[in-house]
Motif scaffolding. Structure first.
Motif, PDB file in Angstrom:
ATOM      1  N   ASP A   1       0.861  -1.180   0.000  1.00 42.97           N
ATOM      2  CA  ASP A   1       0.000   0.000   0.000  1.00 42.97           C
ATOM      3  C   ASP A   1       0.899   1.233   0.000  1.00 42.97           C
ATOM      4  OD1 ASP A   1      -1.809   2.076   0.518  1.00 42.97           O
ATOM      5  OD2 ASP A   1      -3.097   0.763   1.709  1.00 42.97           O
ATOM      6  N   SER A   2       0.759   2.094  -1.003  1.00 43.64           N
ATOM      7  CA  SER A   2       1.649   3.247  -1.124  1.00 43.64           C
ATOM      8  C   SER A   2       1.213   4.440  -0.276  1.00 43.64           C
ATOM      9  CB  SER A   2       1.731   3.699  -2.592  1.00 43.64           C
ATOM     10  OG  SER A   2       0.523   4.321  -2.993  1.00 43.64           O
ATOM     11  N   ASN A   3      -0.035   4.418   0.223  1.00 43.29           N
ATOM     12  CA  ASN A   3      -0.546   5.590   0.936  1.00 43.29           C
ATOM     13  C   ASN A   3      -1.618   5.157   1.924  1.00 43.29           C
ATOM     14  OD1 ASN A   3      -1.296   8.123   1.774  1.00 43.29           O
ATOM     15  ND2 ASN A   3      -1.799   8.904  -0.260  1.00 43.29           N
ATOM     16  N   LEU A   4      -1.171   4.591   3.030  1.00 46.15           N
ATOM     17  CA  LEU A   4      -2.095   3.984   3.989  1.00 46.15           C
ATOM     18  C   LEU A   4      -3.110   4.981   4.528  1.00 46.15           C
ATOM     19  CD1 LEU A   4      -2.822   1.440   5.638  1.00 46.15           C
ATOM     20  CD2 LEU A   4      -1.208   2.234   7.381  1.00 46.15           C
ATOM     21  N   TYR A   5      -2.674   6.217   4.810  1.00 42.37           N
ATOM     22  CA  TYR A   5      -3.539   7.216   5.444  1.00 42.37           C
ATOM     23  C   TYR A   5      -4.149   8.200   4.454  1.00 42.37           C
ATOM     24  CZ  TYR A   5      -1.588   5.604   9.885  1.00 42.37           C
ATOM     25  OH  TYR A   5      -1.221   4.842  10.965  1.00 42.37           O
ATOM     26  N   TYR A   6      -4.114   7.891   3.163  1.00 41.55           N
ATOM     27  CA  TYR A   6      -4.686   8.794   2.149  1.00 41.55           C
ATOM     28  C   TYR A   6      -4.123  10.202   2.279  1.00 41.55           C
ATOM     29  CZ  TYR A   6      -8.128   5.041   1.680  1.00 41.55           C
ATOM     30  OH  TYR A   6      -8.741   3.829   1.485  1.00 41.55           O
ATOM     31  N   SER A   7      -2.826  10.302   2.522  1.00 40.73           N
ATOM     32  CA  SER A   7      -2.199  11.600   2.732  1.00 40.73           C
ATOM     33  C   SER A   7      -2.012  12.326   1.405  1.00 40.73           C
ATOM     34  CB  SER A   7      -0.840  11.430   3.411  1.00 40.73           C
ATOM     35  OG  SER A   7      -0.981  10.779   4.655  1.00 40.73           O
ATOM     36  N   SER A   8      -1.990  13.650   1.480  1.00 40.17           N
ATOM     37  CA  SER A   8      -1.713  14.487   0.323  1.00 40.17           C
ATOM     38  C   SER A   8      -0.243  14.864   0.307  1.00 40.17           C
ATOM     39  CB  SER A   8      -2.564  15.765   0.378  1.00 40.17           C
ATOM     40  OG  SER A   8      -2.121  16.706  -0.579  1.00 40.17           O
ATOM     41  N   SER A   9       0.311  15.007  -0.884  1.00 39.13           N
ATOM     42  CA  SER A   9       1.696  15.456  -1.005  1.00 39.13           C
ATOM     43  C   SER A   9       1.855  16.898  -0.537  1.00 39.13           C
ATOM     44  CB  SER A   9       2.165  15.313  -2.457  1.00 39.13           C
ATOM     45  OG  SER A   9       1.327  16.061  -3.323  1.00 39.13           O
ATOM     46  N   ARG A  10       0.727  17.612  -0.379  1.00 40.87           N
ATOM     47  CA  ARG A  10       0.781  18.997   0.086  1.00 40.87           C
ATOM     48  C   ARG A  10       0.734  19.100   1.614  1.00 40.87           C
ATOM     49  NH1 ARG A  10      -3.904  22.146  -2.858  1.00 40.87           N
ATOM     50  NH2 ARG A  10      -5.088  20.241  -2.460  1.00 40.87           N
ATOM     51  N   GLU A  11       0.557  17.971   2.285  1.00 44.72           N
ATOM     52  CA  GLU A  11       0.492  17.977   3.745  1.00 44.72           C
ATOM     53  C   GLU A  11       1.882  17.806   4.349  1.00 44.72           C
ATOM     54  OE1 GLU A  11      -3.570  16.211   5.378  1.00 44.72           O
ATOM     55  OE2 GLU A  11      -2.632  14.834   3.962  1.00 44.72           O
ATOM     56  N   ASN A  12       1.987  18.249   5.600  1.00 43.10           N
ATOM     57  CA  ASN A  12       3.258  18.098   6.315  1.00 43.10           C
ATOM     58  C   ASN A  12       3.517  16.644   6.694  1.00 43.10           C
ATOM     59  OD1 ASN A  12       3.794  20.874   6.220  1.00 43.10           O
ATOM     60  ND2 ASN A  12       2.595  21.243   8.089  1.00 43.10           N
ATOM     61  N   SER A  13       2.461  15.893   6.955  1.00 39.41           N
ATOM     62  CA  SER A  13       2.623  14.504   7.374  1.00 39.41           C
ATOM     63  C   SER A  13       3.184  13.668   6.232  1.00 39.41           C
ATOM     64  CB  SER A  13       1.285  13.928   7.835  1.00 39.41           C
ATOM     65  OG  SER A  13       0.350  14.000   6.789  1.00 39.41           O
ATOM     66  N   SER A  14       3.975  12.670   6.597  1.00 38.54           N
ATOM     67  CA  SER A  14       4.572  11.811   5.587  1.00 38.54           C
ATOM     68  C   SER A  14       3.534  10.852   5.020  1.00 38.54           C
ATOM     69  CB  SER A  14       5.731  11.015   6.189  1.00 38.54           C
ATOM     70  OG  SER A  14       5.260  10.205   7.257  1.00 38.54           O
ATOM     71  N   ILE A  15       3.752  10.401   3.794  1.00 34.85           N
ATOM     72  CA  ILE A  15       2.876   9.414   3.163  1.00 34.85           C
ATOM     73  C   ILE A  15       3.371   8.028   3.575  1.00 34.85           C
ATOM     74  CG2 ILE A  15       2.056   8.491   0.973  1.00 34.85           C
ATOM     75  CD1 ILE A  15       2.390  11.239  -0.227  1.00 34.85           C
ATOM     76  N   ARG A  16       2.537   7.258   4.233  1.00 30.45           N
ATOM     77  CA  ARG A  16       2.939   5.977   4.782  1.00 30.45           C
ATOM     78  C   ARG A  16       2.868   4.882   3.722  1.00 30.45           C
ATOM     79  NH1 ARG A  16       5.745   7.219   9.298  1.00 30.45           N
ATOM     80  NH2 ARG A  16       4.552   8.630  10.626  1.00 30.45           N
ATOM     81  N   GLN A  17       4.012   4.305   3.402  1.00 36.33           N
ATOM     82  CA  GLN A  17       4.082   3.174   2.499  1.00 36.33           C
ATOM     83  C   GLN A  17       4.341   1.928   3.332  1.00 36.33           C
ATOM     84  OE1 GLN A  17       7.136   4.029  -0.364  1.00 36.33           O
ATOM     85  NE2 GLN A  17       6.001   5.726  -1.287  1.00 36.33           N
ATOM     86  N   VAL A  18       3.570   0.873   3.091  1.00 34.11           N
ATOM     87  CA  VAL A  18       3.670  -0.274   3.989  1.00 34.11           C
ATOM     88  C   VAL A  18       3.318  -1.566   3.249  1.00 34.11           C
ATOM     89  CG1 VAL A  18       1.290   0.090   4.786  1.00 34.11           C
ATOM     90  CG2 VAL A  18       2.860  -1.239   6.192  1.00 34.11           C
ATOM     91  N   PRO A  19       4.094  -2.640   3.453  1.00 40.91           N
ATOM     92  CA  PRO A  19       3.699  -3.965   2.962  1.00 40.91           C
ATOM     93  C   PRO A  19       2.661  -4.578   3.893  1.00 40.91           C
ATOM     94  CG  PRO A  19       5.830  -4.093   4.007  1.00 40.91           C
ATOM     95  CD  PRO A  19       5.450  -2.644   4.024  1.00 40.91           C
TER      96      PRO A  19
END
Length: 438
Positions: free
Chosen positions: A51-69
């Protein structure tokens, strides 16, 4: 919290799924029901994915995009009546555990249990009159739309009955149904609701595989809590929560469905819908409803290879502005190869949503000043590619890739202790699985 809800509303139903399953041999069990023995189909699915974006994060947000097997296991059980006479019993049960493989406690804690249980019993399915009783229970385990150790667990339960009238030859068919549904949310209890659903549909087959259809759909949607927080009777409460608006939506549609030629299938239905949201709760809906679909079958008929396209205009309840209207278009392709043992599928889906205007631009809460854009809309795009191969009877191998995205530019701005709700995201999800059935 308000911004998180608004972002979550843009996540669901981003893309539809094309799922191919192989029907494999199953052992018979018991003396069965009159007209045919019951068949039990136990099975288990094992899978691994990324899963490349577990938390449905935006690239414009400060939070990191969570990538996880991830890995999962899902035992399942199906019950069917192969040759029903007076009674037709069917059931299914699937309980799965999904494990996210991460050393970060917040990510690993999203692992959890999901379940889907259903059963139906039909009396006199081949007679002039029939009665079908059904029950379905679903529990989800999902990551929220923000970094958190709390998983989203939603429970949906629906029980209902359907009375059918279908005289000899089934040239004329008519069905009247009633369902009662309960929806429960572990994090946002203010969204809990119940729904009474009364439906009617009729078919007149003026050709062997072509029919005129008509439908009536009426629902009574009642929220457990009058507001999404706060005692105010306004559309938005002083705490910045939106009001829950009960409604009694009605849809009346009719059209044509069936074969135009031996290989071309067409469905076209249109009608009108009303939202009937309670008085003084904000905007209401009334307008045109359209659903159209067409498919072309190619190759050997037994392989069911086809291309298809569809369009839909409708409305649905929303946590923002009572409802949103949407235009949805999809195109798809599926093909059977190697005598049907190999199945290929590809589907692309685009949905344009427009949320009803609350008429409120700014909300002042104890901790924040929340600014809503004048217009809130989404452009949801999804692509799903799947392939499955029957290695032998009872053993299937599958591979799927799903892309979902919201290309909206709309941001819910929050001044104070909270964070802006940036609602756009992109997510890639790859899964390799194998299924054993007995």
């Amino acid at each position: 919290m308000m911004g998180r809800w608004l972002k979550r509303a843009a996540i669901c139903a981003a893309a539809s799924a094309v799922v191919f399953t192989s029907q494999s041999a199953a052992a018979e069990w018991g003396d069965g029901v009159q007209g045919g023995s019951l068949r039990l189909h136990p099975g288990v699915t094992l899978g691994a994915g990324f899963d490349s974006n577990l938390y449905y994060s935006s690239s414009r947000e400060n939070s990191s995009i969570r990538q996880v097997p991830e890995g999962y296991i899902e035992p399942s059980l199906k019950l069917s009546t192969p040759n029903p006479a007076m009674w037709d019993l069917n059931g299914s049960a699937a309980v799965g555990w999904r494990q996210y493989l991460s050393s970060e406690e917040t990510v690993a804690s999203q692992s959890g249990l999901a379940a889907n249980l259903g059963a139906s019993l039909t009396w006199n399915p081949r007679g002039v009159f029939s009665l079908r009783l059904s029950e379905n229970f679903v529990r989800t385990n999902e990551a929220p739309s923000y970094e958190s150790a709390d998983s989203v667990n939603r429970i949906f339960n629906r029980a209902g009955a359907m009375l059918g009238f279908h005289p000899g030859g089934r040239v004329l068919e008519s069905y009247l149904s009633y369902d009662f549904s309960l929806y429960r949310h572990n994090l946002y209890e203010e969204l809990d609701r119940s729904t009474h659903h009364v439906g009617w549909k009729g078919h007149w087959s003026f050709l062997p595989k072509t029919a005129l259809v008509a439908k009536a759909d009426y629902r009574r949607i009642n929220y457990v809590s009058a507001y999404q927080g706060g005692p105010s009777g306004d559309v938005v409460s002083p705490e910045g929560r939106l009001r829950n608006a009960n409604s009694t939506p009605l849809r009346l549609t009719g059209g044509l469905r069936g074969l135009l030629t031996q290989r071309i299938t067409l469905g076209l239905q249109a009608g009108y819908g009303w939202g009937f949201y309670e008085a003084n709760s904000g905007p209401d809906f009334k307008g045109l409803l359209v659903q159209a679909e067409a498919s072309y079958q190619f190759g050997p008929v037994e392989l069911d290879s086809r291309i298809r396209a569809g369009y839909q205009r409708d409305f649905t309840d929303s946590t923002l502005g009572n409802y949103y209207t949407y235009h949805r278009a999809l195109v798809g392709f599926q093909q059977g190869l190697v005598g049907g043992r190999l199945r290929l599928g590809l589907e692309a889906d685009a949905q344009m949503r427009d949320y009803a205007d609350l008429g409120v631009r700014q909300v002042v809460t104890q901790d924040n000043v929340i600014t809503l854009p004048e217009n809130v809309s989404d452009l949801l795009v999804g692509v799903l590619g799947e392939t499955s191969f029957e290695i032998r009877k009872g053993w299937d191998l599958g591979l799927s890739y799903r892309f979902v995205s919201n290309f909206t530019e709309d941001i819910i701005e929050v001044e104070g202790l909270g964070e802006n709700s940036v609602r756009d995201y992109q997510r890639h999800h790859v899964v390799l699985s194998t299924t054993l059935t007995y």
